[in-house]
Design a protein around this motif. Structure first.
Motif, PDB file in Angstrom:
ATOM      1  N   HIS A  35       0.815  -1.212   0.000  1.00  0.00           N
ATOM      2  CA  HIS A  35       0.000   0.000   0.000  1.00  0.00           C
ATOM      3  C   HIS A  35       0.847   1.261   0.000  1.00  0.00           C
ATOM      4  O   HIS A  35       0.542   2.221   0.677  1.00  0.00           O
ATOM      5  N   CYS A  39      -2.851   8.420  -2.386  1.00  0.00           N
ATOM      6  CA  CYS A  39      -4.295   8.208  -2.535  1.00  0.00           C
ATOM      7  C   CYS A  39      -4.756   8.826  -3.843  1.00  0.00           C
ATOM      8  O   CYS A  39      -4.412   9.976  -4.163  1.00  0.00           O
ATOM      9  N   LEU A  46      -0.143   6.936   1.138  1.00  0.00           N
ATOM     10  CA  LEU A  46      -0.820   5.800   1.743  1.00  0.00           C
ATOM     11  C   LEU A  46       0.066   5.102   2.761  1.00  0.00           C
ATOM     12  O   LEU A  46       1.259   4.909   2.532  1.00  0.00           O
ATOM     13  N   PRO A  49      -4.324  -0.005   3.754  1.00  0.00           N
ATOM     14  CA  PRO A  49      -5.265  -0.326   2.671  1.00  0.00           C
ATOM     15  C   PRO A  49      -6.291   0.764   2.404  1.00  0.00           C
ATOM     16  O   PRO A  49      -6.970   0.744   1.390  1.00  0.00           O
ATOM     17  N   HIS A  50      -6.420   1.728   3.341  1.00  0.00           N
ATOM     18  CA  HIS A  50      -7.331   2.859   3.146  1.00  0.00           C
ATOM     19  C   HIS A  50      -6.595   4.153   3.482  1.00  0.00           C
ATOM     20  O   HIS A  50      -5.709   4.172   4.339  1.00  0.00           O
ATOM     21  N   CYS A  51      -6.968   5.212   2.806  1.00  0.00           N
ATOM     22  CA  CYS A  51      -6.363   6.518   3.079  1.00  0.00           C
ATOM     23  C   CYS A  51      -6.787   6.987   4.470  1.00  0.00           C
ATOM     24  O   CYS A  51      -7.983   7.009   4.789  1.00  0.00           O
ATOM     25  N   HIS A  52      -5.805   7.382   5.285  1.00  0.00           N
ATOM     26  CA  HIS A  52      -6.137   7.827   6.638  1.00  0.00           C
ATOM     27  C   HIS A  52      -6.699   9.238   6.663  1.00  0.00           C
ATOM     28  O   HIS A  52      -7.192   9.702   7.688  1.00  0.00           O
ATOM     29  N   GLY A  55     -10.341   8.310   3.682  1.00  0.00           N
ATOM     30  CA  GLY A  55     -11.016   7.029   3.855  1.00  0.00           C
ATOM     31  C   GLY A  55     -11.145   6.184   2.618  1.00  0.00           C
ATOM     32  O   GLY A  55     -11.660   5.066   2.679  1.00  0.00           O
ATOM     33  N   GLN A  56     -10.705   6.682   1.459  1.00  0.00           N
ATOM     34  CA  GLN A  56     -10.856   5.904   0.230  1.00  0.00           C
ATOM     35  C   GLN A  56      -9.917   4.702   0.225  1.00  0.00           C
ATOM     36  O   GLN A  56      -8.800   4.761   0.727  1.00  0.00           O
ATOM     37  N   SER A  57     -10.377   3.607  -0.383  1.00  0.00           N
ATOM     38  CA  SER A  57      -9.558   2.411  -0.494  1.00  0.00           C
ATOM     39  C   SER A  57      -8.370   2.653  -1.422  1.00  0.00           C
ATOM     40  O   SER A  57      -8.458   3.432  -2.378  1.00  0.00           O
ATOM     41  N   ALA A  58      -7.266   1.977  -1.126  1.00  0.00           N
ATOM     42  CA  ALA A  58      -6.090   2.090  -1.997  1.00  0.00           C
ATOM     43  C   ALA A  58      -6.353   1.451  -3.353  1.00  0.00           C
ATOM     44  O   ALA A  58      -5.736   1.822  -4.347  1.00  0.00           O
TER      45      ALA A  58
END
Length: 364
Positions: A35, A39, A46, A49-52, A55-58
């Protein structure tokens, strides 16, 4: 440039991933496993697995099957929260209110989302089966009914003439490139009135009988011309006024929340551990439950269930629900919840009266 991250599409899997491009242009395997990268939505580096940040998925899928997966996920995710929320809303409303206030937000449907959904559902149900006591139908002296229909037809002609005038003015202003929010609002109100008058002329709403009008000779002078005119219309045709208010009320139903807040605050004026936000969550969930109760009663009436059951539900459900919600949400004793329930019922009638007067003042 070595170390530069670039979004690339994996054409074999239909997955968009962030990958590292080295100086020779060779793609290094990065985002899929560890990851790395930025993003694709907000550009933040990143670290999982998700943007902190957003919140979007990688991994952003680009396949038709992924589209259907997203649709199913959205539906069942909302449905999952709904089935967590509704049982508590009706059986343990105080627990639902308390848990939401304390921070359990993902588990439950938010109060405002549930309230707006219940209002729009009520409008749809009322349009299909009528209210909790069934649709209104014409009855009475045929001669009087014919006279009432004739009067409604004359009023309908005047309304349609005003609609045509405003529509022509709107078209002319649009041709000049001008915006018409004022005309849109007037046309919306007139079309609601047009629909109501058509129901009278076609017999779907009963015009008032003589004894109805005798009992509604209201000699009221509020000093507000719009309200006084509405009361005169109420005297002439109470069912038409009720229908017009019903068709308008849903647009302003949110106003019941701020109207109710001062009354709820007074019940807990000396409590320092609760604030207006807590009361707003309480009021919104309570109004959602009452709206859904009316919807249920309307469906029961529409399928031919005895009106006595509908009446029982309408009379006994609100105080029972208010008592349980007050006791659970605010941690009250039985006596403390009971006297506040009585006061809350009285304040609910007062809030409803304020809401009706507000609608009358706006020409509902």
């Amino acid at each position: 440039m070595s170390g530069e991250f670039e979004a690339m599409a994996d054409m074999a899997t239909g997955t968009v991933v962030a990958r590292t491009i080295d100086g020779a242009g060779k793609a290094e395997h990065g985002a899929r496993d560890d990851h790395r990268g930025d993003c694709l939505n907000c550009g933040t580096a990143l670290i999982g697995p998700h943007c902190h940040r957003c919140g979007q998925s990688a991994h952003v899928h680009r396949t038709a099957s992924a589209l259907f997966h997203d649709i199913a996920h959205g539906v069942f995710h909302f449905e999952g929260r709904t089935w967590h929320t509704l049982p508590l809303l009706f059986w343990r409303p105080g627990e639902l209110t308390r848990r939401y206030i304390r921070g359990e937000r993902i588990t439950f449907v938010s109060p405002m989302a549930l309230f707006l959904f219940s209002v729009f559902l009520m409008v749809a149900v009322f349009g299909l089966v009528g209210g909790p006591f069934g649709p209104m139908r014409l009855q009475g002296d045929p001669v009087k009914l014919a006279e009432a229909r004739t009067e409604a037809a004359k009023e309908l002609a005047g309304v349609e003439k005003r609609i045509a005038t405003l529509a022509a003015e709107k078209q002319a202003r649009n041709a000049r490139g001008e915006k018409t929010p004022d005309l849109n609002e007037q046309l919306g109100d007139l079309r609601s009135e047009q629909a109501a008058l058509r129901l009278v002329t076609t017999g779907q709403i009963r015009p008032p009988k003589a004894d109805d009008v005798e009992g509604l000779k209201l000699n009221i002078d509020t000093g507000v011309p719009a309200i006084d005119l509405a009361f005169r219309h109420l005297t002439r045709n109470p069912e038409l006024t009720a229908y017009k208010m019903q068709s308008t009320a849903y647009k302003f139903s949110w106003a019941l929340i701020p109207i109710s807040l001062p009354f709820i605050w007074l019940l807990f004026a000396f409590r320092r551990d609760v604030g207006l936000y807590d009361h707003a969550v309480f009021a919104t969930y309570s109004l959602s439950a009452m709206t859904l109760m009316v919807i249920g009663a309307s469906v029961l009436a529409g399928i031919g269930i005895s009106l006595s059951l509908t009446f029982f539900l309408m009379v006994f459900f609100p105080p029972w629900h208010m008592y349980r919600q007050l006791k659970g949400a605010y941690g009250l004793s039985g006596f403390g919840a009971f006297w506040r329930m009585v006061a809350l019922i009285l304040s609910a009638y007062t809030a409803a009266l304020i809401f009706v007067v507000m609608l009358l003042a706006m020409g509902a």
